[in-house]
Design a protein around this motif. Structure first.
Motif, PDB file in Angstrom:
ATOM      1  N   UNK A  24      10.739 -29.387  25.479  1.00 53.48           N
ATOM      2  CA  UNK A  24      10.544 -27.640  25.118  1.00 53.48           C
ATOM      3  C   UNK A  24      10.559 -26.955  26.254  1.00 53.48           C
ATOM      4  N   UNK A  25      10.863 -27.563  27.639  1.00 53.50           N
ATOM      5  CA  UNK A  25      11.242 -26.507  28.143  1.00 53.50           C
ATOM      6  C   UNK A  25      11.660 -28.167  29.750  1.00 53.50           C
ATOM      7  N   UNK A  26      12.802 -27.908  30.575  1.00 50.60           N
ATOM      8  CA  UNK A  26      13.617 -28.711  31.025  1.00 50.60           C
ATOM      9  C   UNK A  26      12.508 -29.013  32.390  1.00 50.60           C
ATOM     10  N   UNK A  27      11.401 -27.953  32.913  1.00 54.04           N
ATOM     11  CA  UNK A  27      11.092 -28.610  34.289  1.00 54.04           C
ATOM     12  C   UNK A  27       9.671 -29.232  33.847  1.00 54.04           C
ATOM     13  N   UNK A  28       9.250 -28.949  31.987  1.00 57.71           N
ATOM     14  CA  UNK A  28       7.953 -29.281  31.614  1.00 57.71           C
ATOM     15  C   UNK A  28       8.269 -30.547  31.413  1.00 57.71           C
ATOM     16  N   UNK A  29       9.519 -31.180  30.689  1.00 53.89           N
ATOM     17  CA  UNK A  29       9.879 -32.118  29.985  1.00 53.89           C
ATOM     18  C   UNK A  29       9.760 -33.329  31.337  1.00 53.89           C
ATOM     19  N   UNK A  30      10.880 -32.820  32.922  1.00 54.25           N
ATOM     20  CA  UNK A  30      10.366 -34.071  33.517  1.00 54.25           C
ATOM     21  C   UNK A  30       8.987 -33.855  33.893  1.00 54.25           C
ATOM     22  N   UNK A  31       7.811 -32.979  34.318  1.00 56.73           N
ATOM     23  CA  UNK A  31       7.148 -32.925  35.159  1.00 56.73           C
ATOM     24  C   UNK A  31       5.885 -33.888  34.071  1.00 56.73           C
ATOM     25  N   UNK A  32       6.257 -34.111  32.943  1.00 60.23           N
ATOM     26  CA  UNK A  32       5.193 -34.495  31.700  1.00 60.23           C
ATOM     27  C   UNK A  32       5.791 -36.376  32.445  1.00 60.23           C
ATOM     28  N   UNK A  55       4.425 -24.241  34.210  1.00 58.53           N
ATOM     29  CA  UNK A  55       4.562 -25.164  35.068  1.00 58.53           C
ATOM     30  C   UNK A  55       3.742 -26.093  35.641  1.00 58.53           C
ATOM     31  N   UNK A  56       4.292 -26.829  35.788  1.00 53.46           N
ATOM     32  CA  UNK A  56       3.643 -28.050  37.196  1.00 53.46           C
ATOM     33  C   UNK A  56       1.875 -27.661  38.219  1.00 53.46           C
ATOM     34  N   UNK A  57       1.301 -28.357  38.239  1.00 49.50           N
ATOM     35  CA  UNK A  57       0.068 -28.147  38.958  1.00 49.50           C
ATOM     36  C   UNK A  57       0.624 -29.524  39.953  1.00 49.50           C
TER      37      UNK A  57
END
Length: 88
Positions: A24-32, A55-57
């Protein structure tokens, strides 16, 4: 993934990509896929243009318990004899 590989082969491309349908989003995909990160349900932030992300916390030490993109790459490569670019 099969659909994306098929289109690229039909177009005659030399090097293929798997299409990243799971993101869905590059940052969210990896952070999840990492431990030590949380996400809000409603905390959307505009990242660029009209695109918004959650954004991840960071709440503790961050670590990656498993490979992140190996499965997608292996599935895509099994569908063709042409080279498939891996993603980071």
């Amino acid at each position: 993934i099969s659909f994306c590989i098929g289109i690229q082969e039909a177009l005659g491309l030399d090097i293929l990509v798997h299409g990243e349908p799971e993101r869905t989003d590059m940052v969210e995909f990896f952070a999840q896929q990492m431990e030590g990160m949380l996400f809000t349900q409603q905390g959307w932030v505009q990242s660029f243009g009209s695109r918004c992300v959650r954004p991840p916390i960071f709440w503790t030490d961050i670590h990656r318990p498993n490979a992140m993109t190996t499965r997608e790459y292996e599935v895509a490569q099994a569908l063709t004899t042409k080279p498939v670019k891996g993603m980071v």
